[in-house]
Design an enzyme around this catalytic site. Structure first.
Site, PDB file in Angstrom:
ATOM      1  N   ASN A 387       2.277  38.122  12.024  1.00 47.11           N
ATOM      2  CA  ASN A 387       3.465  37.400  12.464  1.00 47.11           C
ATOM      3  C   ASN A 387       4.334  38.258  13.373  1.00 47.11           C
ATOM      4  OD1 ASN A 387       5.696  35.620  12.653  1.00 47.11           O
ATOM      5  ND2 ASN A 387       5.260  34.801  10.630  1.00 47.11           N
ATOM      6  N   ASP A 388       5.157  39.111  12.797  1.00 43.81           N
ATOM      7  CA  ASP A 388       6.106  39.894  13.591  1.00 43.81           C
ATOM      8  C   ASP A 388       5.414  40.770  14.633  1.00 43.81           C
ATOM      9  OD1 ASP A 388       8.259  38.875  12.078  1.00 43.81           O
ATOM     10  OD2 ASP A 388       7.880  40.361  10.517  1.00 43.81           O
ATOM     11  N   VAL A 389       4.210  41.266  14.323  1.00 46.40           N
ATOM     12  CA  VAL A 389       3.529  42.196  15.237  1.00 46.40           C
ATOM     13  C   VAL A 389       2.939  41.489  16.445  1.00 46.40           C
ATOM     14  CG1 VAL A 389       3.021  43.841  13.403  1.00 46.40           C
ATOM     15  CG2 VAL A 389       1.351  42.052  13.935  1.00 46.40           C
ATOM     16  N   ALA A 428      10.358  40.096   9.069  1.00 45.37           N
ATOM     17  CA  ALA A 428      11.591  40.310   9.818  1.00 45.37           C
ATOM     18  C   ALA A 428      12.540  39.127   9.678  1.00 45.37           C
ATOM     19  CB  ALA A 428      11.285  40.557  11.291  1.00 45.37           C
TER      20      ALA A 428
END
Length: 461
Positions: A387-389, A428
């Site tokens: 997700n965040d990466v 996040a």
């Protein structure tokens, strides 16, 4: 006997270093772990041979309890829970150091007649070990979802409280080093340090948790080295410094990979968990969904497919079926690679370990800096639970909490397919702009089931 013990220590240290070298690559990691374990065994034997060592029954009892608790726990733990176990075991190490420092305080009557360096080293070990123990337990609670993954803060009072508790621990240490021998002083020091560990880690969100685990690991190593100095135990000094140094280097590398400073992380940052799938104004944003059949067809006619694993793959235990899918694609002459972000998952190397467990060839695992230049030539990027990466906001939105964080540039691929259970955000706690990209299709459902359906469709083509 003294010479023999010194030789054993030298052999054990050499094995520590050689084993650590093996951990730098997936092919040699298991062997390196065994080598380091043999080194630790030799160091323990050397310590037990030290003249004056007694209480063999208590030592044997402690070893037995450790084996009974540790071995079954390590064998039964799922790979998805490995970060929690690392945090817990690391905390146990810090707690052990703190207890040893307390025992040393009691047996020396408040360090009376001991050199100053012994008192200072022991008190340092007590503070850092207690911080590591309680901080690691909070990290465990967050990872195990016993505690909310969102930052839990005191608002504007957070930093003053942190400073006040730290000052209290230092004051207790100074009073003890100055000659105070009341046991309540040592208990006060351990309690203040423990509270510090709790109040420092609670405000840190899930997105920063891999860095926190690494940092706490480094602190445990430093506390062990300090305790070794106080006890004149060479094994503790060397092993502690190796752990402290390697943990510090890893912490720094991971912080850079997230474009975050360590002080900013410790001061409390982003990283809660939400389930919002809307824009900044609260409106629902449209996404394009797809099916396992369409995904299989799209990949079957591709020249290159890059799999981007994340914690969602770990939760679903989908690594084996992903490997099966890759074999089917490779049989069709399609190039398959895996893009690994340094902080994907919940601890360093989490994705590497999962994929190695599924016998994915090591040469197919590509680190972020290596794979990013290849996404422009990638036909399909299959994002499984990451997700965040993969969030383009890190590059395009200066107002985003993750702005400046290096990401896997999957949005540069010709097509992106994201496998997720829902539109919930990552650690996040922010929306992933990748989901709304015109080139992105969402395949909703459990990752293992979804990839299994893709496998069946590929077999039918």
């Amino acid at each position: 006997m003294t010479t023999f013990i010194a030789v054993l220590y030298i052999i054990s240290f050499a094995l520590f270093i050689y084993g650590l070298m093996g951990l730098t690559g997936p092919r040699t990691a298991v062997r390196g772990n065994w080598i380091a374990a043999v080194g630790m065994g030799i160091a323990v034997i050397a310590t037990l041979l030290t003249p004056g060592m007694s209480n063999w029954l208590l030592i044997a009892l402690g070893v037995a309890i450790g084996v009974v608790v540790g071995v079954p726990s390590a064998r039964k733990v799922k790979m998805t829970a490995m970060p929690q176990m690392v945090a817990l075991f690391n905390g146990v190490g810090g707690g052990a150091v703190a207890l040893i420092a307390w025992v040393e305080f009691r047996t020396t009557e408040g360090y009376a007649h001991e050199p100053a360096y012994v008192a200072i080293a022991s008190l340092f070990a007590a503070i850092v070990g207690s911080v590591s123990f309680w901080g690691s337990n909070i990290a465990f609670g967050k990872l195990q979802e016993l505690i909310s993954g969102r930052p839990i803060t005191l608002g504007k009072l957070q930093q003053p409280v942190n400073a006040l508790v730290l000052i209290a621990a230092i004051v207790f240490a100074v009073v003890i080093a100055s000659g105070g021998d009341a046991e309540l002083l040592m208990i006060g020091l351990l309690v203040a340090a423990g509270v510090l560990g709790v109040v420092v880690v609670l405000p840190i969100g899930g997105a920063d948790m891999p860095v926190v685990i690494s940092l706490l690991n480094a602190l445990t190593g430093l506390s062990a080295a300090a305790m070794g100095l106080a006890l004149d135990n060479t094994a503790l000094i060397v092993a502690g410094m190796i752990v402290g140094a390697s943990g510090s280097i890893l912490t720094n590398l991971m912080a850079k990979a997230m474009n975050r400073s360590i002080p900013a992380i410790v001061a409390g940052g982003f990283g809660g968990t939400t389930s919002v799938a809307s824009g900044g104004s609260g409106e629902v944003r449209p996404v394009r969904s797809t099916s396992a059949s369409d995904t299989a067809i799209q990949m079957a006619y591709a020249n290159k497919v890059v799999v981007v694993p994340g914690y969602g793959m770990a939760v679903a235990q989908a690594q084996h079926v992903v490997r099966e899918m890759a074999k089917l694609l490779e049989a069709k002459g399609i190039t398959v690679e895996y893009a690994i972000h340094p902080v994907a998952g919940r601890m360093p190397g989490h994705m590497n370990v999962l994929l190695a467990e599924a016998d994915v060839p090591y040469e197919q695992l590509k680190e972020m800096d290596e794979i990013n230049s290849e996404f422009a030539q990638t036909d399909v990027a299959l994002v499984i639970g990451a997700n965040d990466v993969t969030n383009p906001a890190a590059e395009t939105d200066p107002g985003s909490p993750i702005y400046g964080m290096p990401i896997l540039k999957v949005n540069h691929s010709r097509s992106v397919i994201v496998l997720k259970r829902s539109m919930s955000s990552g650690f996040a706690g922010i929306d992933n702009e990748l989901f709304y990209d015109a080139k992105t299709s969402m395949l909703f459902g459990d990752a293992k089931s979804s990839v299994g359906e893709i496998v069946e469709e590929l077999k039918a083509l």
